[in-house]
Design a protein around this motif. Structure first.
Motif, PDB file in Angstrom:
ATOM      1  N   GLU A 150       0.821  -1.205   0.000  1.00 62.57           N
ATOM      2  CA  GLU A 150       0.000   0.000   0.000  1.00 62.57           C
ATOM      3  C   GLU A 150       0.858   1.260   0.000  1.00 62.57           C
ATOM      4  O   GLU A 150       0.528   2.263  -0.641  1.00 62.57           O
ATOM      5  N   ALA A 151       1.986   1.202   0.708  1.00 64.03           N
ATOM      6  CA  ALA A 151       2.875   2.366   0.788  1.00 64.03           C
ATOM      7  C   ALA A 151       3.759   2.511  -0.445  1.00 64.03           C
ATOM      8  O   ALA A 151       4.420   3.542  -0.608  1.00 64.03           O
ATOM      9  N   GLY A 152       3.815   1.488  -1.305  1.00 64.44           N
ATOM     10  CA  GLY A 152       4.650   1.561  -2.500  1.00 64.44           C
ATOM     11  C   GLY A 152       6.100   1.200  -2.268  1.00 64.44           C
ATOM     12  O   GLY A 152       6.968   1.526  -3.084  1.00 64.44           O
ATOM     13  N   CYS A 153       6.389   0.531  -1.142  1.00 66.06           N
ATOM     14  CA  CYS A 153       7.767   0.147  -0.832  1.00 66.06           C
ATOM     15  C   CYS A 153       8.252  -0.941  -1.774  1.00 66.06           C
ATOM     16  O   CYS A 153       7.470  -1.721  -2.330  1.00 66.06           O
ATOM     17  N   SER A 154       9.557  -1.034  -1.928  1.00 64.76           N
ATOM     18  CA  SER A 154      10.170  -2.143  -2.644  1.00 64.76           C
ATOM     19  C   SER A 154      10.828  -3.079  -1.634  1.00 64.76           C
ATOM     20  O   SER A 154      11.060  -2.705  -0.475  1.00 64.76           O
ATOM     21  N   VAL A 155      11.117  -4.305  -2.068  1.00 67.85           N
ATOM     22  CA  VAL A 155      11.759  -5.297  -1.213  1.00 67.85           C
ATOM     23  C   VAL A 155      12.889  -5.955  -1.987  1.00 67.85           C
ATOM     24  O   VAL A 155      12.716  -6.352  -3.141  1.00 67.85           O
ATOM     25  N   SER A 156      14.054  -6.064  -1.361  1.00 68.45           N
ATOM     26  CA  SER A 156      15.222  -6.712  -1.955  1.00 68.45           C
ATOM     27  C   SER A 156      15.399  -8.094  -1.345  1.00 68.45           C
ATOM     28  O   SER A 156      15.579  -8.221  -0.132  1.00 68.45           O
ATOM     29  N   VAL A 157      15.343  -9.127  -2.184  1.00 71.66           N
ATOM     30  CA  VAL A 157      15.467 -10.509  -1.733  1.00 71.66           C
ATOM     31  C   VAL A 157      16.873 -11.014  -2.040  1.00 71.66           C
ATOM     32  O   VAL A 157      17.394 -10.816  -3.145  1.00 71.66           O
ATOM     33  N   SER A 158      17.504 -11.673  -1.047  1.00 73.09           N
ATOM     34  CA  SER A 158      18.846 -12.249  -1.198  1.00 73.09           C
ATOM     35  C   SER A 158      18.757 -13.758  -0.954  1.00 73.09           C
ATOM     36  O   SER A 158      19.072 -14.231   0.139  1.00 73.09           O
ATOM     37  N   PRO A 159      18.304 -14.527  -1.930  1.00 72.78           N
ATOM     38  CA  PRO A 159      17.947 -15.928  -1.672  1.00 72.78           C
ATOM     39  C   PRO A 159      19.078 -16.794  -1.153  1.00 72.78           C
ATOM     40  O   PRO A 159      18.862 -17.633  -0.266  1.00 72.78           O
ATOM     41  N   ASP A 160      20.299 -16.625  -1.664  1.00 68.64           N
ATOM     42  CA  ASP A 160      21.403 -17.475  -1.218  1.00 68.64           C
ATOM     43  C   ASP A 160      21.674 -17.305   0.268  1.00 68.64           C
ATOM     44  O   ASP A 160      21.759 -18.278   1.025  1.00 68.64           O
ATOM     45  N   VAL A 161      21.821 -16.070   0.706  1.00 62.54           N
ATOM     46  CA  VAL A 161      22.152 -15.796   2.103  1.00 62.54           C
ATOM     47  C   VAL A 161      20.970 -16.115   3.019  1.00 62.54           C
ATOM     48  O   VAL A 161      21.143 -16.674   4.104  1.00 62.54           O
ATOM     49  N   GLU A 162      19.775 -15.801   2.584  1.00 59.51           N
ATOM     50  CA  GLU A 162      18.612 -16.053   3.423  1.00 59.51           C
ATOM     51  C   GLU A 162      18.448 -17.549   3.711  1.00 59.51           C
ATOM     52  O   GLU A 162      18.111 -17.944   4.832  1.00 59.51           O
ATOM     53  N   LEU A 163      18.704 -18.373   2.706  1.00 60.30           N
ATOM     54  CA  LEU A 163      18.599 -19.821   2.899  1.00 60.30           C
ATOM     55  C   LEU A 163      19.744 -20.357   3.748  1.00 60.30           C
ATOM     56  O   LEU A 163      19.546 -21.134   4.680  1.00 60.30           O
ATOM     57  N   LYS A 164      20.965 -19.951   3.433  1.00 56.51           N
ATOM     58  CA  LYS A 164      22.141 -20.486   4.124  1.00 56.51           C
ATOM     59  C   LYS A 164      22.172 -20.104   5.603  1.00 56.51           C
ATOM     60  O   LYS A 164      22.580 -20.887   6.457  1.00 56.51           O
ATOM     61  N   MET A 165      21.771 -18.881   5.892  1.00 61.75           N
ATOM     62  CA  MET A 165      21.957 -18.353   7.237  1.00 61.75           C
ATOM     63  C   MET A 165      20.739 -18.508   8.130  1.00 61.75           C
ATOM     64  O   MET A 165      20.741 -18.064   9.268  1.00 61.75           O
ATOM     65  N   GLY A 166      19.685 -19.129   7.609  1.00 60.47           N
ATOM     66  CA  GLY A 166      18.555 -19.440   8.461  1.00 60.47           C
ATOM     67  C   GLY A 166      17.539 -18.335   8.637  1.00 60.47           C
ATOM     68  O   GLY A 166      16.811 -18.317   9.634  1.00 60.47           O
ATOM     69  N   PHE A 167      17.441 -17.401   7.678  1.00 58.38           N
ATOM     70  CA  PHE A 167      16.430 -16.354   7.789  1.00 58.38           C
ATOM     71  C   PHE A 167      15.028 -16.915   7.543  1.00 58.38           C
ATOM     72  O   PHE A 167      14.040 -16.317   7.951  1.00 58.38           O
ATOM     73  N   GLY A 168      14.950 -18.027   6.831  1.00 63.10           N
ATOM     74  CA  GLY A 168      13.670 -18.571   6.392  1.00 63.10           C
ATOM     75  C   GLY A 168      13.627 -18.597   4.883  1.00 63.10           C
ATOM     76  O   GLY A 168      14.560 -18.183   4.201  1.00 63.10           O
ATOM     77  N   TRP A 169      12.529 -19.130   4.332  1.00 60.10           N
ATOM     78  CA  TRP A 169      12.402 -19.187   2.878  1.00 60.10           C
ATOM     79  C   TRP A 169      12.383 -17.784   2.290  1.00 60.10           C
ATOM     80  O   TRP A 169      11.748 -16.883   2.855  1.00 60.10           O
ATOM     81  N   PRO A 170      13.037 -17.552   1.159  1.00 58.65           N
ATOM     82  CA  PRO A 170      12.887 -16.264   0.482  1.00 58.65           C
ATOM     83  C   PRO A 170      11.404 -15.998   0.221  1.00 58.65           C
ATOM     84  O   PRO A 170      10.663 -16.893  -0.165  1.00 58.65           O
ATOM     85  N   GLU A 171      11.003 -14.761   0.434  1.00 58.17           N
ATOM     86  CA  GLU A 171       9.579 -14.428   0.385  1.00 58.17           C
ATOM     87  C   GLU A 171       9.105 -13.997  -0.997  1.00 58.17           C
ATOM     88  O   GLU A 171       8.087 -13.315  -1.131  1.00 58.17           O
ATOM     89  N   THR A 172       9.796 -14.426  -2.030  1.00 58.76           N
ATOM     90  CA  THR A 172       9.511 -13.963  -3.386  1.00 58.76           C
ATOM     91  C   THR A 172       8.046 -14.164  -3.766  1.00 58.76           C
ATOM     92  O   THR A 172       7.377 -13.235  -4.238  1.00 58.76           O
ATOM     93  N   GLY A 173       7.549 -15.382  -3.600  1.00 61.93           N
ATOM     94  CA  GLY A 173       6.180 -15.667  -3.987  1.00 61.93           C
ATOM     95  C   GLY A 173       5.163 -14.911  -3.165  1.00 61.93           C
ATOM     96  O   GLY A 173       4.155 -14.397  -3.683  1.00 61.93           O
ATOM     97  N   ARG A 174       5.376 -14.818  -1.856  1.00 62.80           N
ATOM     98  CA  ARG A 174       4.449 -14.085  -0.982  1.00 62.80           C
ATOM     99  C   ARG A 174       4.451 -12.598  -1.313  1.00 62.80           C
ATOM    100  O   ARG A 174       3.405 -11.937  -1.244  1.00 62.80           O
ATOM    101  N   LEU A 175       5.621 -12.073  -1.675  1.00 64.24           N
ATOM    102  CA  LEU A 175       5.691 -10.665  -2.065  1.00 64.24           C
ATOM    103  C   LEU A 175       4.860 -10.413  -3.314  1.00 64.24           C
ATOM    104  O   LEU A 175       4.093  -9.448  -3.381  1.00 64.24           O
ATOM    105  N   LEU A 176       5.008 -11.291  -4.283  1.00 68.71           N
ATOM    106  CA  LEU A 176       4.257 -11.114  -5.521  1.00 68.71           C
ATOM    107  C   LEU A 176       2.758 -11.211  -5.260  1.00 68.71           C
ATOM    108  O   LEU A 176       1.962 -10.440  -5.802  1.00 68.71           O
ATOM    109  N   ALA A 177       2.355 -12.154  -4.401  1.00 72.36           N
ATOM    110  CA  ALA A 177       0.943 -12.303  -4.053  1.00 72.36           C
ATOM    111  C   ALA A 177       0.405 -11.050  -3.377  1.00 72.36           C
ATOM    112  O   ALA A 177      -0.786 -10.717  -3.500  1.00 72.36           O
ATOM    113  N   ALA A 178       1.277 -10.336  -2.660  1.00 73.50           N
ATOM    114  CA  ALA A 178       0.863  -9.108  -1.972  1.00 73.50           C
ATOM    115  C   ALA A 178       0.875  -7.892  -2.885  1.00 73.50           C
ATOM    116  O   ALA A 178       0.481  -6.805  -2.470  1.00 73.50           O
TER     117      ALA A 178
END
Length: 450
Positions: A276-304
């Motif tokens: 709603e605010a028009g923000c952007s989001v930067s996804v870093s899939p390699d680091v997020e997976l390796k370091m335990g951040f959780g699944w990259p939120e790519t699909g959920r972001l697109l759905a939103a």
């Protein structure tokens, strides 16, 4: 080298018109589409025309037969100063990254170490087709460190944005400590060096400073006309960040000039707030997976309703090229729900990255009027439909040529005007000195449990 939206001045003797002829064109612009055989005309650093065939008269010709011609990649978040320790963090958790890279190694960085890391890191990115990059600089131990980081970027022939973060000497990932308020003077000083889109505020908070400090920092950024990039995720070692997005919205900190980095674990309603605010989001899939951040939120972001950008993140843990990031992010999302296509991810790495950097009217697609930031990839079989190949099989070795605002900075697989062996030797010397001072083994052994 150019920062942000600055255009390099034409060099004496360089042709005002260049025709990239006969390549497989992947424009990234829906109005232009893909061309099995196409020409791209460059005039005074900008794209003047894209068509199946264009007249050659008065233009320097670049033969692109057997090549894929595409817009340069955009990396919306990279800690470039850490380049010397590439591979050291291959097995790190996020807690180990904080303890070793931020806690043990960073205090021993001198300004010249930052300069060398940024210079080699930016050149490395450029050679693999990253024409635009946001350097998320969180090693500003002194003003001299920040100046050295900028100088390293200036000497690399790419389009760069400098993300200044005011983390203090005692900060380490997950500490929750803050350098305190009062960044206005230093940020204004950096602004004088980097007009236009060249400077971004890489925000410490709200996970690593108080909300009051975060509000004050963003106010300074707005006064100076800066975009803001901020880490938010629920990875191990960070405060939970529960309802952080909601709290930022309550304080008026979310708008189209705000980029959230990672965003793992953000609830659906808070993703809706970002959209709603028009923000952007930067996804870093390699680091997020390796370091335990959780699944990259790519699909959920697109759905939103948010089309994310992609980024490399920290250099010790991930490769320095966008191809690896594309491949990981695409494979993971296809495995989760098959919701996204290769063309989606190609757009995340190009035009959406440009949008996250505030440069969507300048770069990110082969569109008439945009700057001629483009890449030529070797294509063994010109009949292969290229987008899927770029995402699933691309690698830095395919990058034949790179152009920044129409100027060739890599041709025939070789970077122009760069003495890589000499630079590598200096970076290795810097790495060894820092590691010895910190008591860190450069083979990665002896890392703390995490």
């Amino acid at each position: 080298m150019t920062f942000g939206s600055e255009r390099p001045r034409p060099e004496p003797g360089r042709a005002a018109r260049t025709l990239v002829r006969g390549g497989i064109v992947v424009s990234g612009d829906p109005a232009v589409g893909d061309l099995r055989r196409g020409d791209v005309l460059i005039e005074d650093g900008r794209i003047a025309a894209v068509a199946p065939e264009l007249p050659v008269a008065g233009a320097e010709v670049v033969d692109a037969a057997g090549k894929i011609v595409l817009p340069g990649f955009v990396d919306s978040h990279r800690h470039t100063w850490q380049t010397a320790f590439r591979g050291l963090g291959a097995d790190w958790t996020f807690g180990q990254y904080g303890a070793v890279m931020q806690g043990a190694l960073r205090p021993h960085y001198r300004p010249e170490d930052v300069y060398l890391g940024n210079l080699l890191g930016r050149i490395e990115a450029l050679g693999s087709g990253v024409t635009t990059m946001l350097d998320w600089f969180n090693c500003a131990l002194t003003p001299e460190h920040a100046d050295a980081a900028v100088q390293g970027l200036r000497e690399a022939p790419g389009r760069s944005l400098f993300g200044y973060c005011a983390e203090g000497p005692g900060d380490s990932a997950g500490s929750g400590d803050s350098a305190g308020s009062g960044i206005a003077a230093e940020l204004a000083r950096m602004r004088e060096q980097l007009p236009g889109d060249g400077l971004v505020l890489a925000l410490r908070g709200p996970l690593r400073s108080t909300m009051d400090e975060t509000v004050a920092d963003v106010a300074v950024a707005r006064e100076l006309g800066l975009r803001v990039s901020v880490h938010v995720h629920g990875g191990t070692g960070w405060p939970t960040g529960d309802r952080v997005i909601e709290r930022m919205r309550e304080h008026g900190l979310l708008d189209a000039r705000t980029t959230i980095v990672h965003g793992n674990g953000i609830s659906d309603d808070q993703l809706a707030m970002l959209a709603e605010a028009g923000c952007s989001v930067s996804v870093s899939p390699d680091v997020e997976l390796k370091m335990g951040f959780g699944w990259p939120e790519t699909g959920r972001l697109l759905a939103a309703g948010i089309r994310p950008s992609l980024s490399i993140d920290d250099c010790p843990s991930a490769s320095g090229d966008m191809f690896s990031t594309l491949r990981t992010g695409f494979a993971v999302q296809r495995g989760l729900d098959r919701s996204l296509t290769a063309r989606d991810f190609f757009g995340f790495a190009t035009v959406e990255g440009a949008r996250a950097c505030g440069l969507e009217d300048r770069v990110g697609s082969l569109t008439v009027g945009k700057d001629a930031d483009l890449v030529l990839l070797d294509a063994e079989d010109p009949s292969v439909f290229p987008v899927g190949a770029i995402v699933t099989a691309g690698h830095p070795g395919l990058v034949d040529s790179v152009f920044i605002a129409g100027r060739a900075v890599k041709r025939n697989g070789e970077l122009l005007g760069v003495d890589l062996p000499a630079l590598r030797a200096r970076v290795l010397e810097s790495r060894d000195r820092i590691a010895a001072a910190a008591g860190v083994a450069i083979d990665g052994s002896g890392a703390p449990a995490g």
